[in-house]
Design a protein around this motif. Structure first.
Motif, PDB file in Angstrom:
ATOM      1  N   ALA A  13      -1.947  -3.679  -4.905  1.00 34.13           N
ATOM      2  CA  ALA A  13      -1.895  -4.998  -4.262  1.00 34.13           C
ATOM      3  C   ALA A  13      -2.068  -6.105  -5.299  1.00 34.13           C
ATOM      4  N   TRP A  14      -2.975  -5.899  -6.254  1.00 36.50           N
ATOM      5  CA  TRP A  14      -3.148  -6.877  -7.333  1.00 36.50           C
ATOM      6  C   TRP A  14      -1.869  -6.987  -8.163  1.00 36.50           C
ATOM      7  N   HIS A  16       1.132  -6.508  -7.302  1.00 36.73           N
ATOM      8  CA  HIS A  16       2.220  -7.138  -6.551  1.00 36.73           C
ATOM      9  C   HIS A  16       1.853  -8.558  -6.117  1.00 36.73           C
ATOM     10  N   SER A  17       0.744  -9.072  -6.656  1.00 34.90           N
ATOM     11  CA  SER A  17       0.283 -10.432  -6.316  1.00 34.90           C
ATOM     12  C   SER A  17       0.198 -10.612  -4.803  1.00 34.90           C
ATOM     13  N   ASP A  18      -0.297  -9.588  -4.148  1.00 33.80           N
ATOM     14  CA  ASP A  18      -0.387  -9.569  -2.686  1.00 33.80           C
ATOM     15  C   ASP A  18      -1.814  -9.930  -2.262  1.00 33.80           C
ATOM     16  N   GLY A  21      -2.896  -8.212   0.887  1.00 32.99           N
ATOM     17  CA  GLY A  21      -3.079  -6.786   0.631  1.00 32.99           C
ATOM     18  C   GLY A  21      -4.399  -6.487  -0.053  1.00 32.99           C
ATOM     19  N   ASN A  24      -7.206  -7.045   2.490  1.00 27.75           N
ATOM     20  CA  ASN A  24      -7.226  -6.029   3.546  1.00 27.75           C
ATOM     21  C   ASN A  24      -8.035  -4.795   3.164  1.00 27.75           C
ATOM     22  N   ALA A  51      -4.233 -16.474  -3.386  1.00 32.09           N
ATOM     23  CA  ALA A  51      -2.914 -17.100  -3.236  1.00 32.09           C
ATOM     24  C   ALA A  51      -2.732 -18.186  -4.291  1.00 32.09           C
ATOM     25  N   ARG A  58       0.324 -14.392 -13.466  1.00 32.64           N
ATOM     26  CA  ARG A  58       0.822 -13.055 -13.159  1.00 32.64           C
ATOM     27  C   ARG A  58       0.243 -12.088 -14.183  1.00 32.64           C
TER      28      ARG A  58
END
Length: 256
Positions: A13-14, A16-18, A21, A24, A51, A58
């Motif tokens: 998740a990290w 994918h910059s989610d 995610g 969660n 966010a 990135r």
């Protein structure tokens, strides 16, 4: 979810910059603790913070070494770089306390500067599953333990089914991370096992009381601080080797 799967999913998740995610992986009342900055975030706050972070930066996150775990916690070491060809990276470690499949506390320890070397003492901290950089001396640990036991005995805060690690830390007068360490290291159990040990004793007291024979097992469950009958049964059997009903019958048999 197994410990290793949880860590890989979390790092994915990290990568994918989610933000959602990442968040969660926390339980509903979980907390993410940024130790170097002494900041803490609820799941919703973590989404907002990440966010903004992902919008400007990135990075690639890579697991280094083994994932260490026991029944209630996970520790792992990672490195963060700006890309696959980046020769500099930031090192860190995370310590995660669980309830079920969700993390109630994620503590992130990292080197604020980019370096090829791991934070001094980090490997030892992970291998021993201690809380690196916590600054919690043994005297403080004993003090927090005493306050905690006093709260349990005098105010019976464990009877509140909605009590959380952050709210209890506020009552004790310490940080979330220090309370987690006081419970894990001081009592050799997780936060929820610690609370449930008092709840089970409360339930036993009710079940042993002859005037409470008319109470249903569900009533005993709620009166002891549990928020569900299934959680009560599971915790009670784990502690005593019997279900609450079996325990009650065994006591009734002895009293005849």
């Amino acid at each position: 979810m197994q410990a290793t799967e949880f860590v890989h999913s979390y790092l994915d998740a990290w990568n994918h910059s989610d933000a959602v995610g990442v968040a969660n992986h926390l339980s509903k009342n979980g907390t993410y603790l940024d130790v170097p900055n002494d900041d803490q975030y609820s799941p919703g706050e973590l989404v907002s913070m990440l966010a903004e972070f992902f919008a400007s930066e990135r990075h690639q996150y890579e697991l280094t070494g083994d994932v260490l775990f026991n029944d209630y916690s996970v520790a792992f070491q990672y490195k963060m770089s700006s890309g696959h060809n980046d020769t500099t990276y930031r090192c860190g470690a995370e310590f995660i306390s669980f309830q079920g499949d969700g993390a109630v506390l994620i503590s992130d320890y990292y080197d604020p500067t980019y370096s090829k070397s791991i934070v001094n003492g980090l490997s030892h901290a992970i291998s021993s599953q201690k809380y690196a950089k916590s600054g919690l001396a043994s005297e403080q640990l004993d003090s927090y333990k005493e306050r905690l036991v006093k709260l349990m005995a005098e105010q019976k805060v464990y009877l509140d089914p909605e009590i959380t690690l952050p709210s209890l830390a506020q009552m004790v007068g310490c940080s979330i991370n220090h309370l987690s360490q006081a419970v894990n290291s001081g009592f050799s159990m997780s936060f929820f096992d610690f609370l449930n040990s008092y709840r089970i004793d409360e339930a036993k007291s009710i079940l042993l009381n002859q005037s409470s024979l008319s109470k249903s097992i569900l009533d005993v469950s709620f009166a002891s601080g549990f928020n569900s009958n299934s959680a009560f049964y599971a915790a009670f059997k784990k502690s005593t080797g019997q279900t609450p009903a079996q325990f009650r019958r065994s006591i009734q048999g002895l009293s005849k």
